[in-house]
Write a protein that holds these residues in place. Structure first.
Motif, PDB file in Angstrom:
ATOM      1  N   MET A 211      39.453  32.554  22.749  1.00 35.41           N
ATOM      2  CA  MET A 211      38.792  33.860  22.706  1.00 35.41           C
ATOM      3  C   MET A 211      38.789  34.376  21.281  1.00 35.41           C
ATOM      4  N   LYS A 212      37.613  34.729  20.795  1.00 35.65           N
ATOM      5  CA  LYS A 212      37.518  35.098  19.400  1.00 35.65           C
ATOM      6  C   LYS A 212      37.532  36.615  19.191  1.00 35.65           C
ATOM      7  N   TYR A 213      37.061  37.361  20.169  1.00 34.08           N
ATOM      8  CA  TYR A 213      36.896  38.795  19.958  1.00 34.08           C
ATOM      9  C   TYR A 213      37.666  39.560  21.028  1.00 34.08           C
ATOM     10  N   GLN A 214      38.319  40.626  20.579  1.00 37.39           N
ATOM     11  CA  GLN A 214      39.162  41.405  21.461  1.00 37.39           C
ATOM     12  C   GLN A 214      38.379  41.963  22.645  1.00 37.39           C
ATOM     13  N   SER A 215      37.109  42.364  22.383  1.00 41.34           N
ATOM     14  CA  SER A 215      36.345  43.046  23.432  1.00 41.34           C
ATOM     15  C   SER A 215      35.947  42.107  24.562  1.00 41.34           C
ATOM     16  N   GLN A 216      36.089  40.789  24.337  1.00 41.44           N
ATOM     17  CA  GLN A 216      35.756  39.864  25.430  1.00 41.44           C
ATOM     18  C   GLN A 216      36.684  40.071  26.629  1.00 41.44           C
ATOM     19  N   LEU A 217      37.842  40.700  26.348  1.00 39.31           N
ATOM     20  CA  LEU A 217      38.814  40.929  27.418  1.00 39.31           C
ATOM     21  C   LEU A 217      38.273  41.774  28.571  1.00 39.31           C
ATOM     22  N   VAL A 218      37.202  42.540  28.345  1.00 37.59           N
ATOM     23  CA  VAL A 218      36.685  43.365  29.456  1.00 37.59           C
ATOM     24  C   VAL A 218      36.222  42.484  30.605  1.00 37.59           C
ATOM     25  N   ALA A 219      35.992  41.202  30.318  1.00 40.66           N
ATOM     26  CA  ALA A 219      35.554  40.308  31.396  1.00 40.66           C
ATOM     27  C   ALA A 219      36.629  40.161  32.468  1.00 40.66           C
ATOM     28  N   LYS A 220      37.894  40.307  32.052  1.00 43.41           N
ATOM     29  CA  LYS A 220      39.001  40.003  32.969  1.00 43.41           C
ATOM     30  C   LYS A 220      38.979  40.826  34.263  1.00 43.41           C
ATOM     31  N   PRO A 221      38.930  42.161  34.162  1.00 44.21           N
ATOM     32  CA  PRO A 221      38.883  42.905  35.435  1.00 44.21           C
ATOM     33  C   PRO A 221      37.663  42.543  36.287  1.00 44.21           C
ATOM     34  N   TYR A 222      36.533  42.255  35.653  1.00 48.69           N
ATOM     35  CA  TYR A 222      35.343  41.862  36.412  1.00 48.69           C
ATOM     36  C   TYR A 222      35.631  40.597  37.225  1.00 48.69           C
ATOM     37  N   PHE A 223      36.292  39.637  36.581  1.00 44.42           N
ATOM     38  CA  PHE A 223      36.567  38.387  37.283  1.00 44.42           C
ATOM     39  C   PHE A 223      37.586  38.597  38.405  1.00 44.42           C
ATOM     40  N   ILE A 224      38.593  39.446  38.128  1.00 41.46           N
ATOM     41  CA  ILE A 224      39.603  39.675  39.168  1.00 41.46           C
ATOM     42  C   ILE A 224      38.953  40.341  40.376  1.00 41.46           C
ATOM     43  N   ALA A 225      38.116  41.348  40.116  1.00 35.10           N
ATOM     44  CA  ALA A 225      37.417  42.008  41.231  1.00 35.10           C
ATOM     45  C   ALA A 225      36.544  41.011  41.975  1.00 35.10           C
ATOM     46  N   ALA A 226      35.882  40.127  41.222  1.00 38.02           N
ATOM     47  CA  ALA A 226      35.007  39.144  41.853  1.00 38.02           C
ATOM     48  C   ALA A 226      35.796  38.292  42.841  1.00 38.02           C
ATOM     49  N   ILE A 227      36.950  37.799  42.396  1.00 36.62           N
ATOM     50  CA  ILE A 227      37.729  36.925  43.275  1.00 36.62           C
ATOM     51  C   ILE A 227      38.237  37.703  44.490  1.00 36.62           C
ATOM     52  N   GLY A 228      38.640  38.953  44.278  1.00 40.28           N
ATOM     53  CA  GLY A 228      39.098  39.765  45.403  1.00 40.28           C
ATOM     54  C   GLY A 228      38.003  39.951  46.443  1.00 40.28           C
ATOM     55  N   LEU A 229      36.808  40.293  45.987  1.00 41.36           N
ATOM     56  CA  LEU A 229      35.705  40.497  46.926  1.00 41.36           C
ATOM     57  C   LEU A 229      35.293  39.176  47.580  1.00 41.36           C
ATOM     58  N   PHE A 230      35.428  38.075  46.839  1.00 40.53           N
ATOM     59  CA  PHE A 230      35.141  36.740  47.382  1.00 40.53           C
ATOM     60  C   PHE A 230      36.024  36.499  48.600  1.00 40.53           C
ATOM     61  N   LEU A 231      37.326  36.838  48.462  1.00 39.61           N
ATOM     62  CA  LEU A 231      38.234  36.669  49.595  1.00 39.61           C
ATOM     63  C   LEU A 231      37.752  37.498  50.780  1.00 39.61           C
ATOM     64  N   GLY A 232      37.341  38.751  50.515  1.00 35.11           N
ATOM     65  CA  GLY A 232      36.817  39.594  51.587  1.00 35.11           C
ATOM     66  C   GLY A 232      35.602  38.966  52.245  1.00 35.11           C
ATOM     67  N   GLN A 233      34.733  38.419  51.435  1.00 35.50           N
ATOM     68  CA  GLN A 233      33.513  37.787  51.974  1.00 35.50           C
ATOM     69  C   GLN A 233      33.871  36.669  52.939  1.00 35.50           C
ATOM     70  N   ILE A 234      34.854  35.846  52.548  1.00 31.87           N
ATOM     71  CA  ILE A 234      35.229  34.705  53.388  1.00 31.87           C
ATOM     72  C   ILE A 234      35.860  35.189  54.690  1.00 31.87           C
ATOM     73  N   LEU A 235      36.691  36.248  54.606  1.00 34.21           N
ATOM     74  CA  LEU A 235      37.303  36.756  55.840  1.00 34.21           C
ATOM     75  C   LEU A 235      36.229  37.231  56.818  1.00 34.21           C
ATOM     76  N   PHE A 236      35.255  37.958  56.309  1.00 32.67           N
ATOM     77  CA  PHE A 236      34.194  38.414  57.212  1.00 32.67           C
ATOM     78  C   PHE A 236      33.330  37.253  57.688  1.00 32.67           C
ATOM     79  N   GLY A 237      33.198  36.240  56.860  1.00 32.69           N
ATOM     80  CA  GLY A 237      32.489  35.039  57.307  1.00 32.69           C
ATOM     81  C   GLY A 237      33.196  34.420  58.497  1.00 32.69           C
ATOM     82  N   LEU A 238      34.516  34.369  58.418  1.00 32.46           N
ATOM     83  CA  LEU A 238      35.276  33.771  59.520  1.00 32.46           C
ATOM     84  C   LEU A 238      35.169  34.611  60.789  1.00 32.46           C
TER      85      LEU A 238
END
Lengths: 84, 175, 458
Positions: free
Chosen positions: C1-28
């Motif tokens: 990682m070259k730039y400090q501001s790239q870190l904003v991606a992290k919460p986006y990815f964490i939220a994505a994975i959390g919602l992914f889990l929700g999606q799979i539960l409702f799929g089941l």
């Protein structure tokens, strides 16, 4: 560049010939093979001499020529089939 | 560019065969509709595209010998052929549209108008490409040792010509 | 990682994975409702579970794309993000809107939700995938525009590369085409047109640009192949994807009251849609074969290759399977569509987002790659999820073929529900495969918590 001029004249002549065949009202069945052959010949001139693929190594020339042969062949088949 | 040309040939090839085989289901309709076409206009257009291709060949030959000026002239001649083709095609199309014909009229006209328009757009794109090449040639941007751009533009233009060479007999002549 | 501001991606990815889990539960849940009709009724009716399942998918993929954009664009532009604060603010707004919307679906009857949220002012609700209430839709537009402003300013003042331009065009397209979701004409044919101009032009148009840019970015990083080579591939792929995808929209016009010629144009162009996906497969493999360095993050390389293959299978092969008009005449709206939808979304978009997460997350956590053990677990989760999704697809395809036969082709056609009863076995098997998928996902999530010494290139 004499060769290119010669090819150009042949292309025009073949086009005129195909057009003439249709204008003269030659029935479709009889005109099919000559017109398709003229088209094949024209396509080959464009591919080999204008696109200058003749003598180019690799598969390019054969892919493009193959396209022409396949398309014209199947067109011929479909038109022949439609007559029977 | 060659990847692109092959993809284009594939699309046109599929459409040509679709036309040929769709025709087998309704030969009478196709033959009758075909007689309503302006065959002479199609014939002149074929001559125009063939000549355009020939001029492009001359342009490539000129730049190979380092003659930018002559190359530019032949490119302009080729584009003039393309422009004349487009004008004739527009006249042909507007005649059909005035006669109330559309892509929904019948299957033959779907192919005639659809394929014709699709090819028309390719001529336009070919003119844009040739135009860019011409501009660069005019400014002396190519030389005998470096003219790949001219060859690439030429290849595309020849492809548009090649497609029309099959399209013209298929849709205008064969019955 | 070259730039400090790239870190904003992290919460986006964490939220994505959390919602992914929700999606799979409702799929089941929904998968079980296919065979046990009154499961969780009346708390979570089938239609609500379905809406939550599909909406969560879209929202978490959007989180993934946004995170990817916030990571990739500064790095490609070689400068800090224009405004990291704005990006964080948008994250919280989007998350709050997303969660509120899902809770709205679950807690309130849909009609009541529509009443509360001003659907009588501008009716936009009730269309598949675009069920979001008006405030959510407006929120999506606001978030997208703020993001585009932020990213465009970054690129404008920075280095312009093929990757960040393609990414930016893709995201602009995403935002612009979403505007069609605000128009809901009474004429059913027009309604379908505008609906498809969002749905189709997203997944078979601009999303492919986003996907191509993300894949190209990761491949440059993990293989070290020259940028020129990768950019040339990217251009050819997206040109093909756009041409076939745009005119290929016609494959949705077959039976909605559009002119008949669309059966030809839609068939021919969408038959060519597998080509760019096939090129993507060849692209991923040839770049990895020509690699000039051994990147320590083996898991990311595996995800990138997997994206190439599964996108081609799911979007390309399974799409082609039912795209020709004469075939679609029978398969339209059957379980074949569901099979294609599952494998295409997983193979193309889920996997490309995970590829990006897999490559960037270790970097954002201060290491080139995760520990060998964490990577092994992640690769196990790759195989579990990918193979089980393949099985879900195969079971649904089998169910679809049988369904079409019983309901539409046989001499004594069955009613819809009677045919559904006959294919219940496949639904059960699909549900079991779904449980394996869930275990793969849980394993994937657990891989983030495995500590150990970072892997190095060998």
């Amino acid at each position: 560049m004499k060769a290119a001029t010669f090819n150009w004249l042949i292309l025009m002549a073949l086009t005129a010939l195909s057009f003439g065949v249709a204008e003269a009202g030659v029935p479709g069945g009889a005109a099919l093979v000559p017109v398709l052959l003229a088209t094949l010949f024209k396509g080959r001139i464009v591919i080999d001499h204008f696109m200058a693929l003749q003598g180019v190594g690799g598969a390019w020339r054969w892919v493009v020529l193959g396209w022409l042969l396949l398309v014209l062949g199947l067109i011929g088949y479909a038109f022949q089939y439609a007559q029977t | 560019m060659w990847c692109f040309i092959l993809a284009e040939l594939l699309v046109f090839g599929v459409f040509f065969l679709a036309y040929a085989f769709a025709r087998t289901h309704d030969v009478e309709l196709f033959n009758a509709s075909q007689l309503e076409l302006d065959r002479t206009s199609g014939f002149i257009n074929t001559m125009l595209l063939i000549s355009g291709s020939y001029f492009v060949v001359l342009a490539v030959d000129r730049i190979r010998h380092g003659h930018s000026r002559a190359c530019t002239r032949w490119l302009i001649a080729a584009m003039a052929c393309g422009a004349a083709f487009l004008v004739l095609k527009l006249v042909e199309f507007s005649g059909k549209i005035e006669a109330g014909i559309s892509m929904s009229t019948n299957t033959f006209y779907m192919f005639y108008l659809g394929l014709g328009f699709f090819h028309f757009m390719h001529v336009v794109l070919g003119m844009v490409i040739l135009g860019a090449v011409t501009l660069k040639a005019w400014r002396g941007g190519y030389r005998a040792s470096d003219y790949a751009g001219v060859e690439t533009g030429a290849a595309y233009w020849h492809m548009v010509d090649l497609v029309w060479i099959v399209l013209f007999p298929l849709i205008y002549l064969l019955n | 990682m070259k730039y400090q501001s790239q870190l904003v991606a992290k919460p986006y990815f964490i939220a994505a994975i959390g919602l992914f889990l929700g999606q799979i539960l409702f799929g089941l849940i929904m998968g079980l409702q296919y065979v046990v009709g009154d499961f969780l009724f009346p708390e979570i009716p089938f239609n609500v579970a379905r809406m939550v399942h599909t909406n969560l998918l879209i929202v978490w993929l959007l989180f993934g794309f946004m995170g990817a954009a916030y990571y990739l664009i500064p790095e490609e532009a070689e400068r800090e993000l224009h405004s990291p604060k704005l990006a964080m603010a948008m994250f919280w707004i989007f998350l709050a809107a997303g969660v509120a919307t899902i809770l709205g679906y679950l807690l309130v009857p849909y009609a009541t939700l529509a009443e509360w949220t001003g659907n009588d002012l501008l009716a936009t609700m009730g269309r598949e995938f675009l069920e979001q209430p008006l405030p959510t839709k407006v929120g999506i537009v606001v978030v997208a525009l703020a993001m585009l402003y932020n990213l465009s300013m970054t690129v404008l003042r920075g280095r312009k590369t093929a990757i960040n331009l393609v990414m930016l065009v893709g995201l602009w397209g995403l935002a612009i085409f979403f505007l069609f979701s605000f128009y809901n004409p009474n004429n059913l044919v027009k309604d379908k047109y505008f609906w498809w101009w969002v749905v189709h032009l997203w997944v078979e148009g601009v999303w492919e640009l986003i996907m191509g840019a993300m894949l190209a970015f990761v491949l440059i990083k993990v293989t070290g192949v020259d940028r020129e080579v990768i950019e040339k591939w990217l251009y050819v792929i997206i040109a093909m994807a756009l041409i076939t995808g745009l005119i290929g929209t016609g494959h949705h016009y077959y039976w909605i009251g559009a002119p008949e010629y669309w059966q030809w144009w839609g068939s021919v162009f969408s038959a060519l849609e597998p080509i760019p996906f096939f090129m993507m497969t060849v692209f991923a493999f040839s770049m990895v074969n020509r690699r000039r360095r051994e990147h320590p993050n083996k898991a990311a390389v595996l995800w990138a290759l997997g994206t190439g293959v599964m996108a081609f299978l799911g979007a390309g092969v399974w799409g082609f399977l039912h795209t020709l008009a004469p075939v679609n005449y029978f398969t339209h709206g059957s379980q074949i569509t569901a099979a294609h939808g599952h494998l295409a979304f997983y193979g193309a978009y889920v996997m490309v987002v995970i590829t990006m997460i897999s490559y960037t997350m270790p970097l954002m956590r201060g290491r080139a790659a995760n520990s060998p053990l964490a990577q092994t677990v992640e690769m196990w989760s790759f195989w579990l999820m990918t193979v089980s999704m393949m099985f879900i697809t195969l079971f649904l395809t089998a169910a679809g073929i049988l369904q079409i036969w019983l309901q539409r082709i046989s001499d004594q056609p069955m009613s819809f529900m009677a045919a559904q009863d006959q294919v219940a076995l496949f639904y059960w098997m699909r549900e079991y495969a779904g449980l394996v998928f869930l275990s793969g996902l849980l394993l994937y999530i657990s891989s983030f918590f495995i500590k150990g010494k970072a892997a190095t290139a060998d």
